[in-house]
Design a protein around this motif. Structure first.
Motif, PDB file in Angstrom:
ATOM      1  N   VAL A  44       0.807  -1.152  -0.133  1.00 26.65           N
ATOM      2  CA  VAL A  44       0.063  -0.105  -0.041  1.00 26.65           C
ATOM      3  C   VAL A  44       0.972   1.186   0.001  1.00 26.65           C
ATOM      4  CG1 VAL A  44      -1.837   1.371   1.234  1.00 26.65           C
ATOM      5  CG2 VAL A  44      -1.702  -1.181   1.394  1.00 26.65           C
ATOM      6  N   SER A  45       0.870   1.941  -1.050  1.00 23.10           N
ATOM      7  CA  SER A  45       1.578   3.214  -1.097  1.00 23.10           C
ATOM      8  C   SER A  45       1.012   4.436  -1.366  1.00 23.10           C
ATOM      9  CB  SER A  45       2.813   2.918  -2.010  1.00 23.10           C
ATOM     10  OG  SER A  45       2.182   2.605  -3.149  1.00 23.10           O
ATOM     11  N   ILE A  46       1.684   5.490  -1.512  1.00 21.50           N
ATOM     12  CA  ILE A  46       1.159   6.770  -1.763  1.00 21.50           C
ATOM     13  C   ILE A  46       1.166   6.911  -3.356  1.00 21.50           C
ATOM     14  CG2 ILE A  46       1.232   9.194  -1.786  1.00 21.50           C
ATOM     15  CD1 ILE A  46       2.787   8.815   1.129  1.00 21.50           C
ATOM     16  N   LEU A  47       0.018   6.769  -3.979  1.00 17.55           N
ATOM     17  CA  LEU A  47       0.015   6.821  -5.350  1.00 17.55           C
ATOM     18  C   LEU A  47      -1.020   8.056  -5.789  1.00 17.55           C
ATOM     19  CD1 LEU A  47      -0.378   2.982  -6.258  1.00 17.55           C
ATOM     20  CD2 LEU A  47       1.516   4.428  -6.388  1.00 17.55           C
ATOM     21  N   ALA A  48      -0.947   8.625  -7.074  1.00 22.01           N
ATOM     22  CA  ALA A  48      -1.844   9.452  -7.453  1.00 22.01           C
ATOM     23  C   ALA A  48      -3.247   8.926  -7.433  1.00 22.01           C
ATOM     24  CB  ALA A  48      -1.470  10.153  -8.832  1.00 22.01           C
ATOM     25  N   VAL A  49      -3.324   7.816  -7.884  1.00 21.37           N
ATOM     26  CA  VAL A  49      -4.504   6.787  -8.067  1.00 21.37           C
ATOM     27  C   VAL A  49      -4.170   5.480  -7.496  1.00 21.37           C
ATOM     28  CG1 VAL A  49      -6.287   5.710  -9.430  1.00 21.37           C
ATOM     29  CG2 VAL A  49      -5.428   8.001 -10.080  1.00 21.37           C
ATOM     30  N   ASN A  50      -5.304   4.987  -6.608  1.00 20.76           N
ATOM     31  CA  ASN A  50      -5.070   3.776  -5.922  1.00 20.76           C
ATOM     32  C   ASN A  50      -6.410   2.928  -6.000  1.00 20.76           C
ATOM     33  OD1 ASN A  50      -4.554   1.279  -4.378  1.00 20.76           O
ATOM     34  ND2 ASN A  50      -2.984   2.775  -3.029  1.00 20.76           N
ATOM     35  N   ASN A  51      -6.695   2.210  -6.873  1.00 18.47           N
ATOM     36  CA  ASN A  51      -8.072   1.731  -6.950  1.00 18.47           C
ATOM     37  C   ASN A  51      -7.987   0.447  -6.164  1.00 18.47           C
ATOM     38  OD1 ASN A  51      -8.618   3.815  -8.730  1.00 18.47           O
ATOM     39  ND2 ASN A  51      -9.584   2.189 -10.226  1.00 18.47           N
ATOM     40  N   TRP A 107     -17.851   2.855  -6.598  1.00 24.16           N
ATOM     41  CA  TRP A 107     -17.552   3.262  -5.320  1.00 24.16           C
ATOM     42  C   TRP A 107     -17.749   4.754  -5.077  1.00 24.16           C
ATOM     43  CZ3 TRP A 107     -17.260   1.266  -0.691  1.00 24.16           C
ATOM     44  CH2 TRP A 107     -16.698   2.196   0.260  1.00 24.16           C
ATOM     45  N   GLN A 108     -17.234   5.416  -6.147  1.00 25.22           N
ATOM     46  CA  GLN A 108     -17.274   7.110  -5.969  1.00 25.22           C
ATOM     47  C   GLN A 108     -18.718   7.546  -5.887  1.00 25.22           C
ATOM     48  OE1 GLN A 108     -15.140   7.489  -9.546  1.00 25.22           O
ATOM     49  NE2 GLN A 108     -13.190   8.568  -8.520  1.00 25.22           N
ATOM     50  N   CYS A 109     -19.675   6.744  -6.822  1.00 26.25           N
ATOM     51  CA  CYS A 109     -21.174   6.848  -6.547  1.00 26.25           C
ATOM     52  C   CYS A 109     -21.738   6.645  -5.257  1.00 26.25           C
ATOM     53  CB  CYS A 109     -21.835   6.315  -7.831  1.00 26.25           C
ATOM     54  SG  CYS A 109     -21.341   6.897  -9.421  1.00 26.25           S
ATOM     55  N   ARG A 139     -23.657   8.985  -0.040  1.00 20.46           N
ATOM     56  CA  ARG A 139     -24.069   9.029   1.414  1.00 20.46           C
ATOM     57  C   ARG A 139     -23.477  10.301   1.954  1.00 20.46           C
ATOM     58  NH1 ARG A 139     -25.905   5.309  -0.361  1.00 20.46           N
ATOM     59  NH2 ARG A 139     -25.995   2.944   0.821  1.00 20.46           N
ATOM     60  N   GLY A 140     -23.279  11.387   0.976  1.00 21.11           N
ATOM     61  CA  GLY A 140     -23.158  12.820   1.456  1.00 21.11           C
ATOM     62  C   GLY A 140     -21.547  13.186   1.485  1.00 21.11           C
ATOM     63  N   PHE A 141     -20.724  12.450   0.892  1.00 21.48           N
ATOM     64  CA  PHE A 141     -19.092  12.611   0.959  1.00 21.48           C
ATOM     65  C   PHE A 141     -18.737  12.881  -0.454  1.00 21.48           C
ATOM     66  CE2 PHE A 141     -20.604  10.454   4.933  1.00 21.48           C
ATOM     67  CZ  PHE A 141     -20.030  11.249   5.739  1.00 21.48           C
ATOM     68  N   ASN A 142     -18.377  13.808  -0.685  1.00 17.50           N
ATOM     69  CA  ASN A 142     -17.895  14.134  -2.032  1.00 17.50           C
ATOM     70  C   ASN A 142     -16.625  13.575  -2.528  1.00 17.50           C
ATOM     71  OD1 ASN A 142     -17.693  15.492  -4.663  1.00 17.50           O
ATOM     72  ND2 ASN A 142     -17.820  17.478  -4.210  1.00 17.50           N
ATOM     73  N   GLY A 174      -8.593   8.596  -6.588  1.00 22.03           N
ATOM     74  CA  GLY A 174      -7.600   9.605  -6.212  1.00 22.03           C
ATOM     75  C   GLY A 174      -7.648   9.912  -4.918  1.00 22.03           C
ATOM     76  N   SER A 175      -6.878  11.183  -4.422  1.00 22.96           N
ATOM     77  CA  SER A 175      -6.733  11.506  -3.289  1.00 22.96           C
ATOM     78  C   SER A 175      -8.305  12.198  -2.805  1.00 22.96           C
ATOM     79  CB  SER A 175      -5.745  12.602  -2.761  1.00 22.96           C
ATOM     80  OG  SER A 175      -6.081  14.039  -3.942  1.00 22.96           O
ATOM     81  N   ASN A 176      -9.113  12.799  -3.645  1.00 20.54           N
ATOM     82  CA  ASN A 176     -10.395  13.245  -3.355  1.00 20.54           C
ATOM     83  C   ASN A 176     -11.265  11.966  -2.998  1.00 20.54           C
ATOM     84  OD1 ASN A 176      -9.663  16.137  -3.398  1.00 20.54           O
ATOM     85  ND2 ASN A 176     -10.302  16.112  -5.678  1.00 20.54           N
ATOM     86  N   SER A 177     -11.219  11.112  -3.779  1.00 20.60           N
ATOM     87  CA  SER A 177     -11.995   9.789  -3.337  1.00 20.60           C
ATOM     88  C   SER A 177     -11.611   9.425  -2.163  1.00 20.60           C
ATOM     89  CB  SER A 177     -11.954   8.792  -4.642  1.00 20.60           C
ATOM     90  OG  SER A 177     -12.443   9.258  -5.765  1.00 20.60           O
ATOM     91  N   TRP A 178     -10.370   9.165  -1.941  1.00 22.84           N
ATOM     92  CA  TRP A 178     -10.073   8.543  -0.456  1.00 22.84           C
ATOM     93  C   TRP A 178     -10.243   9.657   0.469  1.00 22.84           C
ATOM     94  CZ3 TRP A 178      -9.801   3.768   0.105  1.00 22.84           C
ATOM     95  CH2 TRP A 178      -9.831   2.992  -1.064  1.00 22.84           C
ATOM     96  N   LYS A 179     -10.193  10.860   0.393  1.00 23.96           N
ATOM     97  CA  LYS A 179     -10.581  11.827   1.494  1.00 23.96           C
ATOM     98  C   LYS A 179     -11.885  11.712   1.827  1.00 23.96           C
ATOM     99  CE  LYS A 179      -7.205  15.375   0.195  1.00 23.96           C
ATOM    100  NZ  LYS A 179      -6.912  16.877  -0.245  1.00 23.96           N
TER     101      LYS A 179
END
Length: 110
Positions: free
Chosen positions: A6-13, A24-26, A31-34, A43-48
């Motif tokens: 598990v590493s820091i990547l620009a995209v980690n699916n 997953w994103q949908c 659930r109210g989390f953008n 990417g980072s927004n999805s994981w945040k």
């Protein structure tokens, strides 16, 4: 890189294909989390958004997750808790398989 790294990547699916990652994103968005753009790239927004969801619903294991978009051991532990997997903080074959299976449902059209 092995399947357990598990590493820091620009995209980690975490082994999800693009369609599953969109699901997953949908789901997170529903659930109210953008997660940002629904593009099938976790990417980072999805994981945040995912980390905020895990914190909000108490799925974090131990301490509160930092919503930094980094897929580290604590994020994996929370994901494993969410999936009902063995919690070890490693994105191994069991975790990846459960995550992929869970995301076979199209949450974008529900």
């Amino acid at each position: 890189m092995s399947t357990q790294d598990v590493s820091i990547l620009a995209v980690n699916n975490l082994g999800l294909n693009t369609k599953q990652a969109k699901h997953w994103q949908c789901w997170v968005k529903s659930r109210g989390f953008n997660p940002g753009t629904i593009d099938g790239h976790l990417g980072s927004n999805s994981w945040k958004a995912t980390q905020r969801y895990f914190n909000h619903y108490g799925l974090n294991v131990g301490s509160r997750l930092v919503a930094d978009g980094v897929v580290g051991n604590n994020t994996i532990k929370a994901l494993q808790n969410f999936l009902g997997a063995d919690i070890d903080g490693v994105a191994g074959p069991q975790t990846r398989s459960l995550f992929a299976s869970w995301n076979n449902t199209d949450w974008c059209s529900v």
